[in-house]
Design a protein around this motif. Structure first.
Motif, PDB file in Angstrom:
ATOM      1  N   GLY A 134      -1.829  17.559   4.163  1.00 17.34           N
ATOM      2  CA  GLY A 134      -2.040  16.126   4.285  1.00 17.34           C
ATOM      3  C   GLY A 134      -1.622  15.566   5.628  1.00 17.34           C
ATOM      4  N   GLN A 135      -1.750  14.257   5.750  1.00 13.23           N
ATOM      5  CA  GLN A 135      -1.437  13.564   6.995  1.00 13.23           C
ATOM      6  C   GLN A 135      -1.096  12.116   6.673  1.00 13.23           C
ATOM      7  N   GLU A 136      -0.567  11.397   7.655  1.00 15.38           N
ATOM      8  CA  GLU A 136      -0.312   9.965   7.473  1.00 15.38           C
ATOM      9  C   GLU A 136      -0.864   9.241   8.692  1.00 15.38           C
ATOM     10  N   ASN A 137      -1.673   8.220   8.420  1.00 15.26           N
ATOM     11  CA  ASN A 137      -2.330   7.472   9.491  1.00 15.26           C
ATOM     12  C   ASN A 137      -2.820   6.140   8.944  1.00 15.26           C
ATOM     13  N   PRO A 138      -3.095   5.178   9.833  1.00 17.80           N
ATOM     14  CA  PRO A 138      -3.701   3.935   9.366  1.00 17.80           C
ATOM     15  C   PRO A 138      -5.067   4.174   8.735  1.00 17.80           C
ATOM     16  N   MET A 139      -5.473   3.270   7.859  1.00 14.07           N
ATOM     17  CA  MET A 139      -6.741   3.418   7.155  1.00 14.07           C
ATOM     18  C   MET A 139      -7.932   3.403   8.102  1.00 14.07           C
ATOM     19  N   SER A 140      -7.814   2.680   9.211  1.00 11.13           N
ATOM     20  CA  SER A 140      -8.925   2.652  10.163  1.00 11.13           C
ATOM     21  C   SER A 140      -9.200   4.044  10.715  1.00 11.13           C
ATOM     22  N   ILE A 141      -8.153   4.813  10.912  1.00 12.46           N
ATOM     23  CA  ILE A 141      -8.321   6.181  11.408  1.00 12.46           C
ATOM     24  C   ILE A 141      -8.875   7.068  10.294  1.00 12.46           C
TER      25      ILE A 141
END
Length: 341
Positions: free
Chosen positions: A211-218
């Motif tokens: 998995g990963q963590e990032n803003p929804m736009s990305i």
């Protein structure tokens, strides 16, 4: 007397002409702006807006070329701030996360669960805390002009719907190169793995990381649902403000009038970029989440009690880093958030 008068006028006009022309001689034909992401993303769109406004308002005196993917420094996001100070980069819109290894105070924005909502983020960037951060950046050798926003970082993965800290045990999560992020995900029982975003996409697709963590736009623009990211949890644990900056020598090479134009253009572009970054998420019904769900992604929204469990699990990390960042700065941030409207 007439000859002397004519001579004096001639000398004065020559001096005036030199004074007017001199600044133009110091201007580059093109200025390099570093960005992590291109104009397809809100981050890069902010750079495009800034460059266009500057060109228009200076009538072409200042032309800016965008370099997404931090390509001026071979894609190494954590070297960007040093490169700006050294003059390798003329201008940048940078992440507080990426620049935090060089400016410890920027870790403020990465404290887990410090900012519960957009009003909290605005209370920091648009208030006295934001001004203090800018003073720190000035002392560090750059000229900060305005704030933008990458957004709240939500967590996605290929395995399960994350609702509790226990759900994260053993998950390989791609994180940015920040010791604070490593501490946060380790505290939650995950296996954090540092890598660039460019390297993360194939790693997610092949299952090398879960998995990963990032803003929804990305998440949406990069189509991470096609990289096995079938579960996303809206936990809003960190918001990543962006900062519009200029190299100090470049800044001083411009006339005072042009500096004012570049600053106001950054402020205007930053405000527009924040609106773009929050689109679909700041509205009451959060329509972007429906769009993501329609892509076959399970969207989990935590209850207050579920979110509180994550806050408790990461509190030792928060307390540890509060002292590293500066207790006074963090206390001021907490007070500003408590007083937000």
């Amino acid at each position: 007397m007439k000859f002397k008068t004519i001579l004096a006028v001639g000398v004065a006009l020559t001096a005036l002409a030199f004074t007017v022309a001199a600044p133009a001689q110091t201007y580059k034909a093109e200025y390099k702006m570093s960005l992590v992401l291109g104009p397809a993303f809100p981050w890069g769109k902010g750079g495009e807006l800034w460059a266009n406004l500057v060109k228009e308002r200076t009538q072409g005196r200042i032309n800016i070329k965008l370099y997404p993917g931090v390509s001026l420094i071979q894609g190494d996001q954590t070297r960007e701030f040093s490169a700006i100070r050294q003059g390798v980069i003329d201008m940048a819109i940078g992440s507080t996360i990426n620049w935090s290894p060089q400016v410890k105070e920027l870790n403020l924005f990465s404290l887990p669960f410090l900012m519960p909502d957009y009003a909290a983020a605005d209370a920091l960037t648009q208030g006295d805390v934001g001004k203090d951060i800018f003073k720190t950046l000035e002392k560090a050798g750059v000229v900060p002009l305005a704030w933008g926003e990458n957004g709240y970082r939500e967590i996605s993965n290929s395995k399960l719907a994350i609702k509790t800290p226990a759900d994260m045990k053993g998950l390989k999560i791609r994180v940015v190169g920040s010791p604070l992020f490593l501490d946060t995900f380790t505290a939650l029982g995950a296996n954090p793995t540092q890598m660039s975003f460019a390297d993360a996409q194939p790693a997610l697709a092949t299952g090398a990381v879960d998995g990963q963590e990032n803003p929804m736009s990305i998440f949406t623009v990069a189509k991470l649902h096609n990289s096995a990211q079938k579960h996303i949890t809206m936990w809003g644990y960190v918001n990543d403000p962006l900062i519009f900056v200029v190299n100090k020598d470049i800044w001083m090479s411009w006339t005072e009038g042009d500096r004012a134009i570049v600053r106001q253009a950054a402020i205007d572009a930053g405000k527009q970029e924040v609106v773009i970054a929050r689109k679909g998420l700041s509205e009451a019904d959060r329509p972007l989440l429906r769009e993501v769900a329609n892509l076959g992604v399970t969207v989990t929204q935590l209850t207050p009690a579920e979110r509180a469990a994550f806050v408790t699990a990461t509190r030792p990390v928060y307390d540890k880093w509060k002292n590293k960042i500066g207790a006074t700065l963090v206390n001021n941030a907490e007070k500003a958030i408590a007083a937000r409207k």
